[in-house]
Design an enzyme around this catalytic site. Sequence first.
Site, PDB file in Angstrom:
ATOM      1  N   VAL A   1     -17.876   3.138  -2.791  1.00 35.85           N
ATOM      2  CA  VAL A   1     -18.320   1.793  -2.421  1.00 35.85           C
ATOM      3  C   VAL A   1     -19.704   1.849  -1.762  1.00 35.85           C
ATOM      4  CG1 VAL A   1     -17.831  -0.237  -0.991  1.00 35.85           C
ATOM      5  CG2 VAL A   1     -15.953   0.942  -2.152  1.00 35.85           C
TER       6      VAL A   1
ATOM      7  N   LYS B   1       0.871  -1.170   0.000  1.00 38.19           N
ATOM      8  CA  LYS B   1       0.000   0.000   0.000  1.00 38.19           C
ATOM      9  C   LYS B   1       0.912   1.226   0.000  1.00 38.19           C
ATOM     10  CE  LYS B   1      -4.511   0.964   0.745  1.00 38.19           C
ATOM     11  NZ  LYS B   1      -5.714   0.197   0.383  1.00 38.19           N
TER      12      LYS B   1
ATOM     13  N   GLY C   1     -20.996   6.221   5.327  1.00 34.23           N
ATOM     14  CA  GLY C   1     -20.167   6.624   4.184  1.00 34.23           C
ATOM     15  C   GLY C   1     -20.778   6.147   2.877  1.00 34.23           C
ATOM     16  N   VAL C   2     -21.427   7.085   2.151  1.00 37.96           N
ATOM     17  CA  VAL C   2     -22.002   6.698   0.854  1.00 37.96           C
ATOM     18  C   VAL C   2     -21.174   7.320  -0.269  1.00 37.96           C
ATOM     19  CG1 VAL C   2     -24.358   5.890   1.219  1.00 37.96           C
ATOM     20  CG2 VAL C   2     -23.888   8.316   1.473  1.00 37.96           C
ATOM     21  N   GLY C   3     -19.893   6.905  -0.325  1.00 40.98           N
ATOM     22  CA  GLY C   3     -18.987   7.322  -1.394  1.00 40.98           C
ATOM     23  C   GLY C   3     -19.009   6.271  -2.486  1.00 40.98           C
TER      24      GLY C   3
HETATM   25  P1  NAI Z   1     -14.826   7.373  -0.992  1.00 42.54           P
HETATM   26  O1  NAI Z   1     -13.887   8.453  -0.610  1.00 42.54           O
HETATM   27  O2  NAI Z   1     -15.394   7.344  -2.370  1.00 42.54           O
HETATM   28  O3  NAI Z   1     -16.054   7.316   0.031  1.00 42.54           O
HETATM   29  C1  NAI Z   1     -15.925   7.504   1.398  1.00 42.54           C
HETATM   30  C2  NAI Z   1     -17.194   8.207   1.871  1.00 42.54           C
HETATM   31  O4  NAI Z   1     -17.171   8.269   3.291  1.00 42.54           O
HETATM   32  C3  NAI Z   1     -17.326   9.633   1.351  1.00 42.54           C
HETATM   33  O5  NAI Z   1     -18.652   9.845   0.908  1.00 42.54           O
HETATM   34  C4  NAI Z   1     -17.006  10.484   2.588  1.00 42.54           C
HETATM   35  O6  NAI Z   1     -17.651  11.750   2.569  1.00 42.54           O
HETATM   36  C5  NAI Z   1     -17.525   9.592   3.690  1.00 42.54           C
HETATM   37  N1  NAI Z   1     -16.939   9.820   5.018  1.00 42.54           N
HETATM   38  C6  NAI Z   1     -15.659  10.137   5.351  1.00 42.54           C
HETATM   39  N2  NAI Z   1     -15.530  10.230   6.695  1.00 42.54           N
HETATM   40  C7  NAI Z   1     -16.751   9.947   7.217  1.00 42.54           C
HETATM   41  C8  NAI Z   1     -17.253   9.882   8.535  1.00 42.54           C
HETATM   42  N3  NAI Z   1     -16.485  10.129   9.600  1.00 42.54           N
HETATM   43  N4  NAI Z   1     -18.549   9.548   8.697  1.00 42.54           N
HETATM   44  C9  NAI Z   1     -19.359   9.305   7.642  1.00 42.54           C
HETATM   45  N5  NAI Z   1     -18.934   9.379   6.359  1.00 42.54           N
HETATM   46  C10 NAI Z   1     -17.648   9.688   6.156  1.00 42.54           C
HETATM   47  O7  NAI Z   1     -14.045   5.999  -0.679  1.00 42.54           O
HETATM   48  P2  NAI Z   1     -14.411   4.535  -1.167  1.00 42.54           P
HETATM   49  O8  NAI Z   1     -13.620   4.198  -2.367  1.00 42.54           O
HETATM   50  O9  NAI Z   1     -15.879   4.371  -1.198  1.00 42.54           O
HETATM   51  O10 NAI Z   1     -13.817   3.655   0.029  1.00 42.54           O
HETATM   52  C11 NAI Z   1     -14.513   3.544   1.263  1.00 42.54           C
HETATM   53  C12 NAI Z   1     -13.770   2.583   2.175  1.00 42.54           C
HETATM   54  O11 NAI Z   1     -13.677   1.316   1.540  1.00 42.54           O
HETATM   55  C13 NAI Z   1     -12.324   2.984   2.511  1.00 42.54           C
HETATM   56  O12 NAI Z   1     -12.044   2.571   3.835  1.00 42.54           O
HETATM   57  C14 NAI Z   1     -11.499   2.198   1.521  1.00 42.54           C
HETATM   58  O13 NAI Z   1     -10.194   1.963   2.005  1.00 42.54           O
HETATM   59  C15 NAI Z   1     -12.303   0.921   1.460  1.00 42.54           C
HETATM   60  N6  NAI Z   1     -12.107   0.155   0.249  1.00 42.54           N
HETATM   61  C16 NAI Z   1     -12.402   0.702  -0.969  1.00 42.54           C
HETATM   62  C17 NAI Z   1     -12.231  -0.048  -2.126  1.00 42.54           C
HETATM   63  C18 NAI Z   1     -12.627   0.491  -3.470  1.00 42.54           C
HETATM   64  O14 NAI Z   1     -12.746  -0.320  -4.415  1.00 42.54           O
HETATM   65  N7  NAI Z   1     -12.872   1.789  -3.627  1.00 42.54           N
HETATM   66  C19 NAI Z   1     -11.668  -1.407  -2.075  1.00 42.54           C
HETATM   67  C20 NAI Z   1     -11.488  -1.920  -0.723  1.00 42.54           C
HETATM   68  C21 NAI Z   1     -11.659  -1.146   0.380  1.00 42.54           C
END
Ligand code: NAI
Length: 353
Positions: free
Chosen positions: A183, A79, A179-181
Amino acid sequence: MVIESMKARGHENVLFCVDGGAGLRAIIAVHSTRLGPALGGIRRWHYATETQALDDVLRLSEGMTYKAAAADLPMGGAKSVIWKPATDTPPTQNEAVAMARFVDRLGGLYIAAEDVGVTSQYIDWMAPETRHVMGGVASNTGGDPSPWTARGVVAGMRAGVAHAGLGAKFKGLTVAIRGVGAVGWKVAEILHSEGAALLVADIDPARVRKAEAQFGAKSASPADILSAPCDVFCPCALGGVISGRNARDLRAKVVAGGANNVLVDPVEDGAILKSRAVVYCPDFVINGGGLIRLAGLWCGFSEAEIDRRVRNIEKSVATILRDADRLPSAHEAAVAYAEKRLAAGRPLEPAGG
Ligand code: NAI
């Protein structure tokens, strides 16, 4: 104490990278190449201290070794983190190019991909400088892996729900998504289409409003969602969500989400969850879908084979949860599951890419 920290977790290499002109400060940690070249995302984040950045990259890269092993991939674990000077420092092409040159120096030992703060655009900026990168769009190296991660999360969640005795369907269940990003949003889409009721929390109010409008979701504050009444708690923001302090506040019967390092202390918090009969679907198994997709493309798997392996997360989680019945926690069962695979070993395979 970097070497001591590496020894404690079993890391092979840590590369500290600085390019003053490009404004880049980064750390690349290669935990293990025992099963193959190490694929892992780049996290672009503002850490308060260098120690925090180092701790994060060491922890995350170790998790990647277990994730790849649990997914039965011929890949190791690594990483990297880019230490942003401030929370609002925007990504630049210069920074991405500088990062790519450092990745390239490792000669394929490390294959970089997206993580929090790094988009397909960023990977596309890197791609001309190194072939050891996955996840871009223009250079066609897999694109955004989050749809596969989300599908894997739902597959694993299905096993968790069944193990908790909540049935084989999501209809009628309430899932609380933190967290509705990338994933979390796609997990919400699938669960909504299968009839689950959703409760969402995000620090970005626009995303919460969108989920309310699109999925009829209810909302909670990020601080309250962990203790909200629901069937499944689905952490999809950053990790470190469940600790000894708040594990007893959880009201869900199942924890199943995409975030890495959900438990602050996996051994202790995992045991607390088990003692409370909360079914915990181990993070590095349930969120392996994106890795399966990118590693699969790297290894030359067909799309059908990739999809089969992502669906298979349901079986892996079910096996681990059964094993966990006679172990202190589901986390320990997952580690044992991955370690069995690591112990079997495999010589470093020539990678595609
Ligand atoms: P992202 O950045 O697209 O989404 C994260 C979401 O969480 C955002 O909407 C953000 O505003 C929200 N957020 C941040 N802090 C918060 C809090 N304290 N409370 C509530 N919401 C909060 O990231 P993504 O890609 O969706 O990844 C999410 C998690 O999944 C991370 O931990 C990442 O390491 C993990 N992950 C992601 C993968 C991927 O394919 N994108 C693969 C494996 C793990």
